[in-house]
Design a protein around this motif. Structure first.
Motif, short mmCIF file in Angstrom:
data_model
loop_
_atom_site.label_atom_id
_atom_site.label_comp_id
_atom_site.label_asym_id
_atom_site.label_seq_id
_atom_site.Cartn_x
_atom_site.Cartn_y
_atom_site.Cartn_z
N ALA A 31 0.85 -1.19 0.00
CA ALA A 31 0.00 0.00 0.00
C ALA A 31 0.89 1.24 0.00
CB ALA A 31 -0.92 -0.01 1.22
N THR A 32 0.48 2.25 -0.77
CA THR A 32 1.26 3.50 -0.86
C THR A 32 0.36 4.68 -0.55
OG1 THR A 32 0.78 3.99 -3.16
CG2 THR A 32 2.58 2.43 -2.73
N GLY A 33 0.98 5.78 -0.18
CA GLY A 33 0.26 7.03 0.00
C GLY A 33 0.03 7.69 -1.35
N ALA A 34 -0.56 8.92 -1.30
CA ALA A 34 -0.88 9.62 -2.55
C ALA A 34 0.37 10.01 -3.31
CB ALA A 34 -1.73 10.85 -2.25
N VAL A 71 3.49 2.51 2.49
CA VAL A 71 3.00 2.55 3.85
C VAL A 71 2.65 1.14 4.38
CG1 VAL A 71 2.11 4.89 3.59
CG2 VAL A 71 0.63 2.94 3.05
N ARG A 72 2.65 0.13 3.48
CA ARG A 72 2.41 -1.25 3.95
C ARG A 72 3.19 -2.21 3.06
NH1 ARG A 72 -3.21 -4.30 5.57
NH2 ARG A 72 -2.27 -6.35 5.94
N TRP A 73 3.83 -3.19 3.72
CA TRP A 73 4.69 -4.16 3.01
C TRP A 73 4.55 -5.49 3.74
CZ3 TRP A 73 7.49 -3.52 -1.40
CH2 TRP A 73 8.47 -4.48 -1.72
N ASN A 74 3.86 -6.45 3.11
CA ASN A 74 3.58 -7.69 3.85
C ASN A 74 4.68 -8.73 3.65
OD1 ASN A 74 3.11 -8.71 1.30
ND2 ASN A 74 1.11 -9.60 1.77
N GLN A 75 4.53 -9.88 4.32
CA GLN A 75 5.55 -10.93 4.31
C GLN A 75 5.76 -11.48 2.91
OE1 GLN A 75 7.53 -11.83 6.75
NE2 GLN A 75 8.55 -13.40 5.50
N VAL A 76 4.67 -11.64 2.13
CA VAL A 76 4.82 -12.19 0.78
C VAL A 76 5.60 -11.22 -0.10
CG1 VAL A 76 3.57 -13.05 -1.24
CG2 VAL A 76 2.65 -13.44 1.05
N ALA A 77 5.43 -9.89 0.13
CA ALA A 77 6.21 -8.91 -0.63
C ALA A 77 7.68 -9.07 -0.33
CB ALA A 77 5.73 -7.50 -0.30
N GLN A 78 8.00 -9.32 0.93
CA GLN A 78 9.41 -9.55 1.30
C GLN A 78 9.94 -10.80 0.61
OE1 GLN A 78 10.23 -9.56 5.51
NE2 GLN A 78 12.04 -10.84 5.27
N GLU A 79 9.13 -11.89 0.57
CA GLU A 79 9.58 -13.13 -0.07
C GLU A 79 9.72 -12.95 -1.57
OE1 GLU A 79 6.60 -15.88 1.08
OE2 GLU A 79 7.26 -16.03 3.18
N LEU A 80 8.89 -12.08 -2.16
CA LEU A 80 8.91 -11.91 -3.60
C LEU A 80 10.11 -11.08 -4.05
CD1 LEU A 80 7.46 -12.29 -6.35
CD2 LEU A 80 6.21 -10.18 -5.86
N LEU A 81 10.38 -9.91 -3.32
CA LEU A 81 11.41 -8.98 -3.78
C LEU A 81 12.63 -8.91 -2.87
CD1 LEU A 81 9.02 -6.16 -4.96
CD2 LEU A 81 10.37 -7.68 -6.40
N GLY A 82 12.57 -9.56 -1.71
CA GLY A 82 13.76 -9.64 -0.85
C GLY A 82 13.91 -8.53 0.15
N TYR A 83 13.07 -7.48 0.14
CA TYR A 83 13.19 -6.35 1.06
C TYR A 83 12.32 -6.60 2.27
CZ TYR A 83 15.08 -4.07 -3.10
OH TYR A 83 15.80 -3.77 -4.21
#
Length: 687
Positions: free
Chosen positions: A31-34, A39-51
């Motif tokens: 999730a991002t601001g305008a 503003v939001r980064w879940n566990q799957v995002a970490q597994e997908l891109l490494g951050y």
């Protein structure tokens, strides 16, 4: 990010945009601001891109784009989402490990009280997404258009989804399936057995293939059908079972073809066995019993074979059955332990049937008479005449066939086939098979009838041509026996005689025409008459044998005969022995010494070209000369030398009365039914 975003609604909306397969692969939620700040980064995002979340929160989402790739697409997608439109697309992101990663994204604007206008982004590996989307398309096409019935069931074996093919097979819409078990919607199939197979699949993970579902469904409630079912377990990413996929193929027609082919093979095997087993003995009773034994239990649970009483007595079978029928039971084979056993008349019983009885109708029509289903409605009309149908019904008989025994246009009897086991009624194919078995048995029974008639004629002819009263000359005492072959073997051409010659001499003779039946008996009579005529001419033994050969040569069909001719002078004890292929005579001296006379064997009469050699033998007074045909010493499975040894042992007491001696030889050497005719003559010389 606080829980002020309506997450469930957003996920549902995004799943719809993703074509319904969102939950089939790991999806990152960002999730991002305008202004594009994460503003939001879940566990799957970490597994997908490494951050990790701390590494990304507060950074601009554009920083994730690959520095060497065109970033304009990524920016335009985010800007479109930020302006209020949901978008989908594929961009090249930069993995934390330093390699590019193609990512498929779905972005949608959301209202967030904390951050104002925000953008919710779902991202997934583009290669995995395309693979799953392709698999989903294949599955959707297969599920919708496949002629194979397909169902998805949960771990409680409740239907979740069925395709159109299965709806047609079961005769029920998908709504009647969903949420219910197989046993609930199709009680007339072996549902419990099928559910047990599915439980095994859920527990073990091993597929079950080609398990047969049998029964009736609302699509065809009046006919049984057969389906081949296969079950495969469905698992989540952690390999835990989440349900079962079932596939069904209707194989009723193939199964019916297989059953019919198998039944055809069994029928052919039964008929082949019938050709070998039924009627080989040429005996009425045995043939009838062989038919009954053969059909139980492969065709029926009980069988009776009844022959016309006149035929069983040896008379000709009658052609008319208008006044009823008298049948004698010659075959009977109930299934072991059957309640029908006590209701079937015993062997040898003569049964009388009126003209209206089914037995008589089957005989008169010369066609099988079938009652496919024996029930109260069938039994009721017959109750006024006999209680037997009601008794059969009470004993469990539910179907029976009566097949007439017809051979050479003559009705000989009837075979009746009963069924008691729950294997279904007799079918048209069963009736045809019963008729074929009855026809083969009928031909064998008729052959036995004709054979017995010919056998009796041959016996009468044979006995009439044997000498009725033998009066030997002084100085010779004679006893003789003739034993025809048993009823299952044809009569031969054996004979014996004693002729008075000039000078007080006597001719002891015995012969055997090679062959059987009336023809052999007739030739025997011709030779016997010829010997009596030629003996009056005082011919030498050699000339007499040549004259007999000439008599055989005059026959339309040449035949052979063995012959033994002994000219004996009781006054001097001098004998002349001449053989034409016949077994040697035995000589028993008064002191108990016994030997077979070693004389030239010669060849049978009718062979020709070989000279006959007479042999002179001195016979002390009181000695026995024993003449016999080969039926006395030959037996299947026995050595000829051993049998001749038994013969000489039985002659060791020459002082016995000749009648007793003849009976002893017959009793000890032929204890059972004779395979061949036997002629025997014992002469005491000079006693």
């Amino acid at each position: 990010m606080n829980e002020q975003v309506p997450v469930d609604e957003l996920i549902s909306s995004a799943a719809q945009a993703a074509g319904g397969w969102l939950g089939a692969l790991p999806v990152a939620l960002v999730a991002t601001g305008a202004d594009g700040t994460v503003v939001r980064w879940n566990q799957v995002a970490q597994e997908l891109l490494g951050y990790t979340p701390p590494q990304m929160l507060g950074r601009n989402i554009a920083d994730l784009l690959h520095p060497g790739a065109d970033r304009s697409l990524g920016r335009s997608l985010w800007e479109a989402a930020a302006s209020g439109r949901g978008v989908m697309g594929t961009v090249t992101a930069w993995h934390r490990d330093g390699h590019p990663l193609e990512v498929e994204i779905w972005a949608s604007p959301v209202s967030d009280r904390q951050h104002g206008s925000s953008v919710l982004v779902f991202a997934a590996d583009a290669h995995a997404a395309r693979r799953i989307r392709g698999s989903s398309a294949v599955w959707d096409g297969l599920f919708a258009r496949s002629p194979v019935g397909i169902a998805i069931l949960d771990t409680q074996l409740r239907f979740l989804q069925v395709n159109a093919a299965l709806e047609t097979m079961n005769g029920l819409p998908e709504s009647a399936h969903v949420g219910r078990r197989l046993a609930e919607i199709l009680p007339e199939v072996n549902a419990l057995e099928m559910e047990e197979a599915m439980r095994q699949v859920l527990e073990t993970g091993k597929p079950v293939l080609d398990r047969r579902r049998v029964g009736r469904t609302p699509s065809e409630p009046d006919h049984d059908r057969v389906w081949s079912c296969s079950y495969v377990r469905v698992e989540d990413p952690a390999r835990m079972p989440i349900g079962v996929i079932a596939s069904l193929v209707d194989i009723t027609e193939q199964q019916r073809d297989h059953v019919e082919a198998e039944a055809g093979r069994r029928r052919l095997a039964l008929l082949s066995e019938a050709s070998m087993r039924v009627g080989s003995s040429l005996d009425l009773e045995r043939t009838a019993q062989e038919l009954a034994d053969l059909a139980v239990p492969r065709l029926a649970d009980a069988v009776t074979v009844d022959v016309l009483d006149a035929l069983a007595r040896g008379d000709e079978p009658g052609m008319g059955l208008t006044g009823g029928a008298a049948l004698r039971r010659l075959g009977r084979a109930p299934l072991s332990g059957s309640r029908v056993t006590d209701l079937l008349a015993p062997l040898g019983r003569t049964l009388a049937f009126p003209a209206t009885a089914p037995y008589t109708q089957a005989l008169a029509a010369r066609q099988p008479f079938l009652i496919a289903r024996l029930d109260d409605q069938v039994v009721a009309p017959a109750a006024r005449h006999t209680a037997k149908p009601a008794q059969l019904l009470a004993a469990g008989v539910h179907s029976f066939v009566m097949a007439p025994l017809v051979a050479r246009e003559s009705v000989l009897g009837v075979a009746t086939f009963y069924r008691t086991r729950p294997v279904g009624p007799f079918t048209a194919e069963d009736v045809t098979l019963a008729g074929e078995l009855a026809a083969r048995a009928a031909l064998s029974i008729d052959n036995a009838r004709l054979y017995h008639r010919e056998h009796e004629t041959a016996v009468i002819l044979q006995r009439s041509m044997l000498p009725q009263h033998i009066t030997p000359p002084p100085g010779i005492e004679v006893s003789h026996r003739y034993l025809p072959a048993s009823d299952v073997n044809e009569v031969g051409g054996d004979w014996y005689d004693v002729l008075a010659l000039s000078g007080g001499k006597a001719a002891l003779l015995i012969g055997d025409v090679m062959g059987h039946g009336i023809a052999a008996a007739a030739v025997m009579g011709r030779l016997s008459a010829s010997v009596r005529s030629l003996s009056r001419l005082d011919l030498s033994p050699v000339r007499l044998l040549h004259q007999l050969e000439a008599a055989l040569a005059d026959l339309a069909e040449p035949m052979l005969a063995t012959f033994l001719y002994v000219v004996c002078d009781p006054a001097t004890g001098r004998c002349t022995v001449t053989r034409a292929g016949h077994p040697p005579p035995a000589l028993a001296l008064p002191d108990g010494t016994v030997r077979l006379l070693d004389t030239p064997p010669g060849v049978p009469l009718g062979v020709g070209g070989i000279a006959f050699t007479p042999t002179e033998v001195e016979v002390p007074p009181g000695s026995l000369l024993v003449l016999y045909t080969d039926g006395l010493i030959e037996a299947r499975g026995s050595d000829l030398d051993e049998r001749l040894g038994e013969l000489t042992q039985l002659l060791a007491d020459p002082q016995r009365q000749l009648d007793h001696l003849c009976d002893s030889l017959i009793t000890h050497l032929v204890p059972a039914a004779a395979d061949d005719d036997i002629a025997l003559m014992v002469a005491r010389v000079g006693g």
